[in-house]
Design a protein around this motif. Structure first.
Motif: not given
Length: 319
Positions: A149, A171, A173-175, A177-180
């Protein structure tokens, strides 16, 4: 407010940088890679950090409990749930290990619990593993793709664009990456397609070796490497007796060698051979004695031990 997680009572919550996701779905565990990694890492557990109420999360039609029949009676049951364990690598570095069964339901609510875990322990880096079937031969080093990420500017990425069915770790990991704020690293190993429904121990060893290099944690590889050698010997014997299999593997070898080193694919670094110090041996002894009773309560299988130290200690304690 949590949904499914209950934290262990007593003691202060300490800061732990690393969280390793290791949830297993037997129906999608290509080469049994995640199962093999789970067995290796369970031996590093030092205690339970949290438990999850997995009953609302599991589809028992797909992941059924195992029953033990003995002499006309059902005398035991094994139903793997989800547990967050405190763990220590072979050099004494602490990490959290989320192990157990891949959830079928309530992913959004469980994601909220995982974010709570990350905040509670001050986790800054998370990790996961994947295995995919491919037309690669087992006679070549297991090659892998690294996904991050927070990209490493010095790492060549795999340039591709495709969709695939997600695991729960994907799932999360994706979130993340969005949250940081929290980095996630995934290592995906290619499994020879003729071993997809069997064990691919060299792939599991490769994943742990590469993850050790990326994370700074040092995972046990000895048992996996021994199993990989035994598997290679068995496969060599099968190839000698099966002309069709020999032809398939020879074709895979030619294609693999002709393509050369594909950008974005990496192999695990060569392991560093280190003689353990007395302090490291002492830590391993303390870890075994502290975790023995807890492992018994959970009814888990004995974990692999690359140096055989825990087995020798166990014999010493029982003598």
């Amino acid at each position: 407010m949590t949904n499914f997680v209950s934290f262990t009572e007593g003691g202060e919550v300490s800061h732990v940088d690393h969280l390793v996701f290791n949830l297993v779905d037997p129906a999608a565990d290509t080469g049994s890679v995640t199962s093999l990694i789970s067995k290796s890492l369970k031996g590093l557990a030092t205690g339970v950090a949290a438990r999850f109420d997995s009953d609302p999360l599991i589809d028992y039609r797909a992941q059924r409990p195992l029953m033990n029949f003995r002499n006309g009676r059902l005398v035991g049951m094994r139903r793997d749930g989800i547990v967050l364990s405190h763990a220590t690598d072979v050099e004494g570095h602490r990490f959290l290990h989320l192990n157990g069964t891949e959830p079928d339901f309530q992913w959004d609510a469980l994601l909220a619990d995982i974010l709570d875990v990350i905040e509670r322990f001050g986790v800054t880096r998370t990790y996961s593993f994947t295995a995919i079937a491919a037309t690669t031969p087992h006679t070549r080093p297991a090659d892998m793709v690294v996904r991050q990420t927070v990209p490493d500017p010095g790492r060549v990425v795999l340039e591709a664009d495709f969709w695939f069915p997600a695991s729960f770790a994907d799932y999360v990991e994706f979130h993340l990456g969005k949250l940081g704020g929290v980095s996630h690293t995934n290592v995906a190993v290619r499994v020879p397609m003729y071993l997809a429904g069997h064990q691919f121990s060299s792939g599991a060893a490769g994943v742990l070796g590469l993850m050790s290099s990326l994370s700074g944690l040092h995972f046990p590889l000895g048992d996996l490497e021994q199993e990989a050698a035994a598997e290679a010997s068995n496969l060599a014997s099968m190839v000698r007796q099966n002309d069709e299999l020999a032809t398939i593997i020879a074709n895979f070898e030619r294609e693999y060698d002709a393509s050369g080193s594909s950008p974005g694919f990496v192999t695990a670094p060569a392991p560093e051979l280190k003689v353990p110090t007395m302090e490291e041996i002492g830590r391993a002894a303390e870890q075994f004695l502290a975790g023995a009773s807890d492992a018994g309560r959970q009814g888990q299988e004995k974990a692999f031990d690359p140096q055989g130290l825990k087995k020798r200690l166990e014999r010493h304690v029982t003598d």
